[in-house]
Design a protein around this motif. Structure first.
Motif, PDB file in Angstrom:
ATOM      1  N   VAL A  59     -68.261 115.957  22.505  1.00  0.00           N
ATOM      2  CA  VAL A  59     -67.782 114.655  23.188  1.00  0.00           C
ATOM      3  C   VAL A  59     -68.745 113.698  23.326  1.00  0.00           C
ATOM      4  CG1 VAL A  59     -66.379 114.045  24.932  1.00  0.00           C
ATOM      5  CG2 VAL A  59     -65.920 116.090  23.619  1.00  0.00           C
ATOM      6  N   LEU A  60     -68.582 112.582  22.941  1.00  0.00           N
ATOM      7  CA  LEU A  60     -69.416 111.284  23.301  1.00  0.00           C
ATOM      8  C   LEU A  60     -68.345 110.512  24.035  1.00  0.00           C
ATOM      9  CD1 LEU A  60     -72.303 110.231  22.814  1.00  0.00           C
ATOM     10  CD2 LEU A  60     -71.349 109.039  20.894  1.00  0.00           C
ATOM     11  N   ALA A  61     -68.843 109.973  25.329  1.00  0.00           N
ATOM     12  CA  ALA A  61     -68.123 108.673  25.733  1.00  0.00           C
ATOM     13  C   ALA A  61     -68.755 107.535  25.622  1.00  0.00           C
ATOM     14  CB  ALA A  61     -68.272 109.053  27.521  1.00  0.00           C
ATOM     15  N   ALA A  62     -67.757 106.505  25.044  1.00  0.00           N
ATOM     16  CA  ALA A  62     -68.292 105.139  24.856  1.00  0.00           C
ATOM     17  C   ALA A  62     -67.432 104.607  25.812  1.00  0.00           C
ATOM     18  CB  ALA A  62     -67.777 105.042  23.565  1.00  0.00           C
ATOM     19  N   LYS A  63     -68.206 103.800  26.939  1.00  0.00           N
ATOM     20  CA  LYS A  63     -67.361 103.035  27.822  1.00  0.00           C
ATOM     21  C   LYS A  63     -68.073 101.462  27.655  1.00  0.00           C
ATOM     22  CE  LYS A  63     -67.379 102.548  32.963  1.00  0.00           C
ATOM     23  NZ  LYS A  63     -66.596 101.422  32.881  1.00  0.00           N
ATOM     24  N   VAL A  64     -67.076 100.581  27.906  1.00  0.00           N
ATOM     25  CA  VAL A  64     -67.144  99.139  28.103  1.00  0.00           C
ATOM     26  C   VAL A  64     -67.451  98.864  29.083  1.00  0.00           C
ATOM     27  CG1 VAL A  64     -66.005  96.888  27.247  1.00  0.00           C
ATOM     28  CG2 VAL A  64     -65.539  99.000  25.998  1.00  0.00           C
ATOM     29  N   ASN A  65     -68.578  98.098  29.517  1.00  0.00           N
ATOM     30  CA  ASN A  65     -69.011  97.635  30.810  1.00  0.00           C
ATOM     31  C   ASN A  65     -68.110  96.637  31.264  1.00  0.00           C
ATOM     32  OD1 ASN A  65     -71.192  99.715  30.860  1.00  0.00           O
ATOM     33  ND2 ASN A  65     -72.412  98.386  29.686  1.00  0.00           N
ATOM     34  N   ASP A  66     -67.791  96.314  32.364  1.00  0.00           N
ATOM     35  CA  ASP A  66     -66.939  95.222  32.734  1.00  0.00           C
ATOM     36  C   ASP A  66     -67.644  93.909  32.973  1.00  0.00           C
ATOM     37  OD1 ASP A  66     -64.895  96.969  33.681  1.00  0.00           O
ATOM     38  OD2 ASP A  66     -65.361  97.252  35.331  1.00  0.00           O
ATOM     39  N   VAL A  67     -67.166  92.682  32.750  1.00  0.00           N
ATOM     40  CA  VAL A  67     -67.909  91.471  32.649  1.00  0.00           C
ATOM     41  C   VAL A  67     -66.865  90.395  33.316  1.00  0.00           C
ATOM     42  CG1 VAL A  67     -69.209  91.894  30.668  1.00  0.00           C
ATOM     43  CG2 VAL A  67     -67.068  91.076  30.169  1.00  0.00           C
ATOM     44  N   SER A  68     -67.535  89.414  33.561  1.00  0.00           N
ATOM     45  CA  SER A  68     -66.475  88.172  33.938  1.00  0.00           C
ATOM     46  C   SER A  68     -67.155  87.030  33.585  1.00  0.00           C
ATOM     47  CB  SER A  68     -66.801  88.290  35.470  1.00  0.00           C
ATOM     48  OG  SER A  68     -68.114  87.788  35.931  1.00  0.00           O
ATOM     49  N   ARG A  69     -66.388  86.014  33.338  1.00  0.00           N
ATOM     50  CA  ARG A  69     -66.691  84.605  33.124  1.00  0.00           C
ATOM     51  C   ARG A  69     -65.758  83.780  33.784  1.00  0.00           C
ATOM     52  NH1 ARG A  69     -62.822  82.478  29.820  1.00  0.00           N
ATOM     53  NH2 ARG A  69     -61.527  83.792  28.518  1.00  0.00           N
ATOM     54  N   GLU A  70     -66.122  82.201  33.606  1.00  0.00           N
ATOM     55  CA  GLU A  70     -65.254  81.167  33.981  1.00  0.00           C
ATOM     56  C   GLU A  70     -64.220  80.769  33.164  1.00  0.00           C
ATOM     57  OE1 GLU A  70     -67.180  77.696  35.296  1.00  0.00           O
ATOM     58  OE2 GLU A  70     -68.129  78.403  36.854  1.00  0.00           O
ATOM     59  N   TYR A  71     -63.139  80.333  33.703  1.00  0.00           N
ATOM     60  CA  TYR A  71     -61.985  79.821  32.814  1.00  0.00           C
ATOM     61  C   TYR A  71     -62.666  78.710  31.889  1.00  0.00           C
ATOM     62  CZ  TYR A  71     -58.243  76.729  31.310  1.00  0.00           C
ATOM     63  OH  TYR A  71     -57.449  76.042  30.332  1.00  0.00           O
ATOM     64  N   GLY A  72     -62.198  78.809  30.599  1.00  0.00           N
ATOM     65  CA  GLY A  72     -62.762  77.710  29.520  1.00  0.00           C
ATOM     66  C   GLY A  72     -63.841  77.905  28.973  1.00  0.00           C
ATOM     67  N   THR A 133     -63.071  95.810  31.724  1.00  0.00           N
ATOM     68  CA  THR A 133     -62.252  94.911  32.496  1.00  0.00           C
ATOM     69  C   THR A 133     -63.016  93.683  32.197  1.00  0.00           C
ATOM     70  OG1 THR A 133     -61.054  96.272  33.730  1.00  0.00           O
ATOM     71  CG2 THR A 133     -61.058  93.716  34.407  1.00  0.00           C
ATOM     72  N   LEU A 134     -62.345  92.390  31.761  1.00  0.00           N
ATOM     73  CA  LEU A 134     -62.858  91.228  31.713  1.00  0.00           C
ATOM     74  C   LEU A 134     -62.261  90.381  32.729  1.00  0.00           C
ATOM     75  CD1 LEU A 134     -64.348  88.623  30.327  1.00  0.00           C
ATOM     76  CD2 LEU A 134     -62.530  88.184  28.954  1.00  0.00           C
ATOM     77  N   THR A 135     -62.936  89.898  33.783  1.00  0.00           N
ATOM     78  CA  THR A 135     -62.282  89.270  34.777  1.00  0.00           C
ATOM     79  C   THR A 135     -62.614  87.560  34.525  1.00  0.00           C
ATOM     80  OG1 THR A 135     -62.719  90.728  36.178  1.00  0.00           O
ATOM     81  CG2 THR A 135     -62.518  88.615  37.307  1.00  0.00           C
ATOM     82  N   ILE A 136     -61.600  86.615  34.507  1.00  0.00           N
ATOM     83  CA  ILE A 136     -61.974  85.409  34.139  1.00  0.00           C
ATOM     84  C   ILE A 136     -61.719  84.678  35.370  1.00  0.00           C
ATOM     85  CG2 ILE A 136     -60.915  83.347  33.065  1.00  0.00           C
ATOM     86  CD1 ILE A 136     -59.918  85.223  30.820  1.00  0.00           C
ATOM     87  N   THR A 137     -62.554  83.825  36.069  1.00  0.00           N
ATOM     88  CA  THR A 137     -62.638  83.374  37.314  1.00  0.00           C
ATOM     89  C   THR A 137     -62.134  81.914  37.217  1.00  0.00           C
ATOM     90  OG1 THR A 137     -64.834  82.660  37.374  1.00  0.00           O
ATOM     91  CG2 THR A 137     -64.299  84.695  38.295  1.00  0.00           C
ATOM     92  N   LYS A 138     -61.891  81.376  38.241  1.00  0.00           N
ATOM     93  CA  LYS A 138     -61.168  79.949  38.203  1.00  0.00           C
ATOM     94  C   LYS A 138     -62.393  79.245  37.972  1.00  0.00           C
ATOM     95  CE  LYS A 138     -57.145  80.237  41.093  1.00  0.00           C
ATOM     96  NZ  LYS A 138     -56.386  79.914  41.998  1.00  0.00           N
ATOM     97  N   ALA A 139     -62.449  78.130  37.292  1.00  0.00           N
ATOM     98  CA  ALA A 139     -63.589  76.896  37.077  1.00  0.00           C
ATOM     99  C   ALA A 139     -63.549  76.195  38.332  1.00  0.00           C
ATOM    100  CB  ALA A 139     -63.282  76.277  35.746  1.00  0.00           C
TER     101      ALA A 139
END
Length: 167
Positions: A59-72, A133-139
């Motif tokens: 069994v091999l776990a493939a995990k996407v790391n959480d990231v964030s960016r601004e709107y736009g 999770t991708l977190t989009i923050t307010k610009a």
């Protein structure tokens, strides 16, 4: 590594050894012929024995790391981390690299969006996917009233606003 084999020698007075070097180390169902060498000190003979066996993938776990960016802004690259490699193996054993994606676009509203992952394959591994999770923050946005002039006694001019930070 060569799998451990449990077997019983039913030839009285003889000791037996098996040549297990021919066995596959890759996951899957296999049928190989192994050599059994029997000896009693005076006589030695060998026999070819068909051997059926299955090696389960690790069994091999493939995990996407959480990231964030601004709107736009454009979505960033999604990084994937792996755990469960056997021995010194690494991503070079993949026949297909898993891919990560999200439904969020440049103009998606601020908030959290799932990052999914799928599509990986490797001969000796079974992938288990952990989304991120991708977190989009307010610009940031600032507004400034433009300077205006008027002559004493006249009506106030029409004021206008200047915005900085619109995407």
């Amino acid at each position: 590594s060569v799998p451990n084999v449990t077997w019983t020698n039913n030839i009285e007075g003889y000791t037996a050894t098996l040549d297990m070097k021919v066995l596959s180390a890759d996951a899957g169902s296999h049928v190989d012929t192994i050599a059994a060498i029997f000896t009693n000190g005076e006589h030695t003979f060998s026999a070819k024995i068909p051997y059926r066996y299955t090696i389960k993938p690790a069994v091999l776990a493939a995990k996407v790391n959480d990231v964030s960016r601004e709107y736009g802004e454009d979505n960033p690259n999604f990084n994937v981390s792996f755990s469960g490699f056997v021995g010194e193996e690494n991503e070079s054993v993949f026949t297909t690299m898993p891919t990560a994606s999200t439904i969020a676009t440049k103009t998606s509203n601020a908030g959290d969006y799932p990052i999914s992952i799928s599509g990986g394959s490797a001969t000796n591994y079974e992938f288990v996917y952990e989304p991120g999770t991708l977190t989009i923050t307010k610009a940031p946005l600032s507004a400034k009233v433009k300077d205006a002039q008027k002559v004493y006694g006249e009506q106030n001019p029409t004021f206008s606003i200047e915005y900085d930070g619109l995407k």
